[in-house]
Design an enzyme around this catalytic site. Structure first.
Site, PDB file in Angstrom:
ATOM      1  N   ARG A 141       0.806  -1.215   0.000  1.00 26.91           N
ATOM      2  CA  ARG A 141       0.000   0.000   0.000  1.00 26.91           C
ATOM      3  C   ARG A 141       0.840   1.266   0.000  1.00 26.91           C
ATOM      4  NH1 ARG A 141      -3.550  -3.527   3.325  1.00 26.91           N
ATOM      5  NH2 ARG A 141      -4.979  -4.319   1.761  1.00 26.91           N
ATOM      6  N   THR A 185       2.202  -5.460   4.181  1.00 24.91           N
ATOM      7  CA  THR A 185       1.454  -4.840   3.073  1.00 24.91           C
ATOM      8  C   THR A 185       1.270  -3.345   3.310  1.00 24.91           C
ATOM      9  OG1 THR A 185      -0.638  -5.374   4.169  1.00 24.91           O
ATOM     10  CG2 THR A 185       0.158  -6.952   2.537  1.00 24.91           C
ATOM     11  N   SER A 200       1.311  -7.935   8.813  1.00 28.00           N
ATOM     12  CA  SER A 200       0.103  -8.692   8.522  1.00 28.00           C
ATOM     13  C   SER A 200       0.322 -10.141   8.936  1.00 28.00           C
ATOM     14  CB  SER A 200      -0.207  -8.642   7.016  1.00 28.00           C
ATOM     15  OG  SER A 200      -0.232  -7.315   6.561  1.00 28.00           O
ATOM     16  N   GLY A 201      -0.757 -10.871   9.095  1.00 28.46           N
ATOM     17  CA  GLY A 201      -0.609 -12.297   9.392  1.00 28.46           C
ATOM     18  C   GLY A 201      -1.559 -12.820  10.459  1.00 28.46           C
ATOM     19  N   ASN A 269      -7.777  -8.231  14.522  1.00 29.24           N
ATOM     20  CA  ASN A 269      -8.687  -9.148  15.197  1.00 29.24           C
ATOM     21  C   ASN A 269      -7.916 -10.276  15.881  1.00 29.24           C
ATOM     22  OD1 ASN A 269      -8.406  -9.656  12.164  1.00 29.24           O
ATOM     23  ND2 ASN A 269      -8.790 -11.684  13.002  1.00 29.24           N
ATOM     24  N   ASP A 312     -14.276 -10.906  12.874  1.00 35.29           N
ATOM     25  CA  ASP A 312     -13.160 -10.323  12.121  1.00 35.29           C
ATOM     26  C   ASP A 312     -13.303  -8.821  11.956  1.00 35.29           C
ATOM     27  OD1 ASP A 312     -10.857  -9.976  10.715  1.00 35.29           O
ATOM     28  OD2 ASP A 312     -11.440 -11.148   8.969  1.00 35.29           O
ATOM     29  N   ASP A 314     -11.703  -6.153  12.897  1.00 36.08           N
ATOM     30  CA  ASP A 314     -10.471  -5.618  13.463  1.00 36.08           C
ATOM     31  C   ASP A 314     -10.587  -4.102  13.603  1.00 36.08           C
ATOM     32  OD1 ASP A 314      -9.872  -4.387  10.988  1.00 36.08           O
ATOM     33  OD2 ASP A 314      -8.940  -6.217  10.273  1.00 36.08           O
TER      34      ASP A 314
END
Lengths: 550, 265
Positions: A141, A185, A200-201, A269, A312, A314
């Site tokens: 991004r 990202t 991320s992950g 989340n 989810d 978040d």
């Protein structure tokens, strides 16, 4: 060995001299650096766009007004950059000193001539095919700028610094292990001497964290763990070993208050996403906004929007910092339209909850109580047979940036009106695989649509611009009284900031899964936004009607 | 951080989605591979390829030969890696076993059994011509293209669906082909089939075969008519035996017999 080295030096010497001579006669802006002071004072330099969200307060508001309600109908493509790398382009370009810096999927960085779109350099870090991206697309991004470097993260979880002039690598350090699902990202955030990088992950059951790196050397300065260990503050909101795979990714770019020295970052989340039985408790600091000391990485305060989330939802959405009168006295606020369909106002010095209002249809909470905790409607958890809940898994909004007009004090929120059936299933943690515990099926019917909603500071709705399909594009506002965004049908459009009326639109031929930004060159304002696999830059066509007035 | 998946567009047939809601079993390991494959397909693939694999925003998969996946191994690779340059994403959240299960399920979709139908296809063909169906449909390139091309309708749709489509066509309209009524700025009304639309414009195909494009801001009204089809109902026009014949003829249409011989794209 020494002879060729000496010889090379001798050969290069005249060249170096020549360069030094050129540097000596160039005006200052010709070799402009991007010191921290430029980032902190970016409002005074509206021709540039120096950070992901436009300034440290994350307003995504351009102080340029050359494009306005009276001439926006003349907006036309100035140039188009086709990435040609395949995959989605979700970048917010940065522009400094006539150069645009973009990220192409999955992790390639390019510098473009902002006047023409011609490429100046490109760096492909060579992300291996087998790189894991569990729960998100192979995107990047954007970048951060500071001094003479461009900072970015790679999908396979390295943080890198490139030379801003050539794209050559200055340093490259590992942030985490992609084999267990850690990836980058988000665009980093550069502050004084440091680069703040989120990861991320969460869908792989990674324990989330936020890192700070020395901008000059790449040395890691601190790490904030989004999920505390037993014994640490918040550690008692987990049972057993669930914290080790607890999620809480930091996958978007936060905000920064230089005066308070605090970073504001939204946390992801808990994992597994939809089966909460495996992680009893509130699961701090997942689905929270945290204020972190920029020098030490220590937690100053947290506010959890959705305790023990099972949908989810978040809290990675962009927090916007606002200084305003609140109930009679001036206050430093942070506002955020959460994925869970509520808009929140917090005191950003203390984290005190001030207000929450529903800005999009939701069926999971009766209300938010006086402490900011949701009062749940029973029976809305995911189930084996499916549970119908508003909003959908992607939420009432998502990573698509909001914009804040500081003059009107309006927050423009890309909104999704959509429900999902939520399912629950078993989940067993296995490193490097999805750790989900269920799924969703979206409901697409006549009640499904999108909107840009203009919220006053207290959360009341000023106007909405309705879109055919739920929002996937970020929003930018400008001092030209305009609000720019896009649609997943491929439209890029401009709205009147007072009324939400559409004043201009352009069909880009690809989904707009990015947020617009603006910059100026030689007195001319441009709007840039990615759509499909390209970056579009728009400028004003020659004036056909001399009678135009702002 | 599930960062929302691709939106399936307005095309997903909601009643069908709801009707076809199936229990999601607990735990992948306990299920038979074909059941697991179907489940994975519904969660990961159906958004674009349709709940039954008949296609939606993405191509239909109920075909004996998939254009890109020429064999099982290639199909697995496509599921695993996606198709660069298209909207087909890699199934990065699936493990190898799951990719195998969903790929096998996709292959099974292409096996559409030839059921014995009561009607006579030859008689059905005569009825098809007598009722002037070809005034709106193509079969192997013959006819007028307005409604769906029926050349492989026997592969794409079952006999019960075909019968319903003849008697109650409104129930068989895919949402992306919905009937639209537009009131132009001057007051004129135009009916047509929705071809495409976005937040600012809509494109329709009129029964005369003419494409028209409207700016929403320039018309008085755009009305979607989900309960109407531009195809007339043939209920009561055929007796039971004739309907059997017509369905048998349509069910026998399984792709062009004059195999197309162009270069692959």
């Amino acid at each position: 060995m020494s002879f060729p080295l000496r010889r090379r030096r001798r050969l290069r010497f005249p060249g170096v001299l020549a360069i030094l001579a050129i540097l000596a006669v160039l005006p200052v802006e010709g070799v402009a650096q991007i010191p921290y002071a430029r980032l902190a004072g970016s409002d005074a330099e509206p021709d540039a766009w120096l950070t992901y969200s436009g300034n440290y307060r994350s307003e995504r508001f351009s102080r340029l007004d050359r494009i306005h309600r009276g001439n926006v109908h003349r907006l036309r493509p100035a140039w188009i950059h086709q990435t040609g790398t395949g995959g989605r382009v979700e970048v917010t370009p940065l522009v400094a000193d006539g150069v645009m810096y973009i990220a192409e999927p999955p992790s390639t960085i390019a510098a473009l001539d902002a006047r023409t779109g011609r490429r100046l350099w490109r760096h492909d870090p060579g992300v291996p095919d087998e790189t894991l991206n569990i729960g998100f697309p192979r995107v990047n991004r954007g970048v951060a700028l500071l001094d003479d470097s461009v900072f970015f993260g790679t999908l396979d979880a390295f943080v890198m610094a490139l030379d801003r002039s050539t794209g050559d690598v200055r340093w490259r350090v590992p942030l985490g292990d992609n084999r267990i699902g850690v990836a980058i990202t988000a665009a980093p955030l550069a502050v004084d001497g440091k680069v703040i990088v989120g990861m991320s992950g969460g869908e792989a059951g990674v324990r989330g964290f936020l890192d700070a790196y020395d901008a000059g050397t790449g040395e890691r300065l601190w790490r904030f763990w989004a999920v505390p260990e037993p014994g640490e503050p918040g550690g008692d909101t987990w049972e057993g070993d669930a914290w080790k795979t607890g999620g809480g990714a930091t996958w978007l770019t936060g905000s920064f208050d230089p005066e308070l020295g605090l970073l504001y970052w939204g946390l992801g989340n808990p994992a597994p996403d939809w089966n909460g039985d495996l992680r009893p408790g509130d699961n701090l600091f997942t689905c929270s906004l945290v204020a972190i000391d920029v020098e030490t990485g220590e937690l100053r305060w947290h506010f959890q929007f959705t305790p023990h989330d099972t949908h989810d939802w978040d809290a990675n959405q962009i927090p916007v910092l606002v200084d305003a009168e609140w109930e009679g006295s001036p206050r430093k606020l942070v506002i955020l339209a959460n994925r869970n369909a509520f808009y929140y106002v917090l005191d950003r010095e203390t984290g005190q909850f001030l207000r929450a209002t529903e800005y999009s249809r939701q069926t999971w909470a009766e209300r938010i109580d006086e402490n900011g905790r949701p009062v749940l409607i029973p029976g809305m958890d995911p189930s084996e047979e499916g549970t119908l809940v508003w909003p959908s898994l992607a939420g009432a909004t998502n990573w698509y940036s909001p914009a804040f007009d500081p003059n009107r004090r309006l927050l423009f929120v890309p909104t999704r009106e959509m429900a999902s059936w939520y399912y629950k299933s078993d989940a067993e943690y296995e490193p490097g695989t999805p750790f989900l515990g269920g799924g969703e099926r979206r409901v697409v019917d006549e009640e499904t649509f999108g909107a840009v909603r203009a919220l006053a500071l207290d959360g009341s709705l000023e106007w909405e611009f309705r879109q055919l399909t739920p929002a996937v594009s970020g929003v930018m506002a400008t001092a030209g009284d305009l609000v720019f965004s896009g649609t997943q049908e491929g439209n890029i459009f401009a709205l009147d900031a007072d009324t939400g009326e559409a004043l201009w639109d352009f069909h880009a031929g690809g989904q707009v899964r990015a947020a617009p930004m603006s910059f100026a060159l030689d007195g001319e304002q441009f709007i840039s936004v990615a759509a499909g696999q390209s970056v579009f830059t728009f400028g004003l066509a020659p004036d056909a009607s001399p009678a135009e007035q702002p | 951080m599930r960062e929302e998946f691709r939106y399936p567009g307005r095309g997903a047939p909601i009643p069908a989605l709801l009707a076809a809601l199936i229990l999601l079993p607990m735990g992948a390991a306990a299920q038979a591979p074909e059941e697991q494959g179907r489940r994975l397909f519904e969660v990961h693939c159906a958004r674009c390829h349709g709940l039954d694999g008949a296609g939606g925003e993405g191509p239909g998969l109920r075909r004996e030969n998939l254009r890109r996946a020429t064999d099982a191994e290639t199909l697995r690779e496509i599921v695993d890696r996606g198709i660069p340059g298209t909207d087909m994403p890699p199934a990065s959240s699936l493990n190898t076993q799951e990719i195998g299960a969903v790929s096998d399920y996709v292959l099974s979709l292409g096996v559409v059994a030839r059921v014995e139908l009561p009607g006579d296809p030859a008689a059905g063909r005569e009825l098809y011509e007598a009722a002037a169906c070809s005034a709106c449909h193509l079969v192997n390139g013959e006819g007028i293209a307005f409604g769906p091309d029926l050349s492989d309708i026997g592969l794409l749709r079952g006999p019960a669906y075909l019968r319903e489509a003849i008697e109650a066509p409104e129930a068989a309209v895919l949402p992306r082909h919905r009937t639209v009524r537009i009131v132009e700025a001057g007051g004129a009304e135009v009916m047509g089939m929705r071809v495409n639309e976005d937040t600012f414009s809509i494109q329709i195909l009129t029964p005369a075969g003419e494409h028209r494009s409207y700016r929403r801001s320039n018309v008085r009204e755009v009305e979607l008519l989900p309960a109407e089809s531009l195809m007339m109902s043939y209920a009561g026009q055929f007796d039971e035996g004739e309907l059997d014949d017509l369905v048998a003829w349509l069910a026998s249409l399984r792709g062009r017999d004059d195999a197309m011989t162009g270069e692959p794209e």
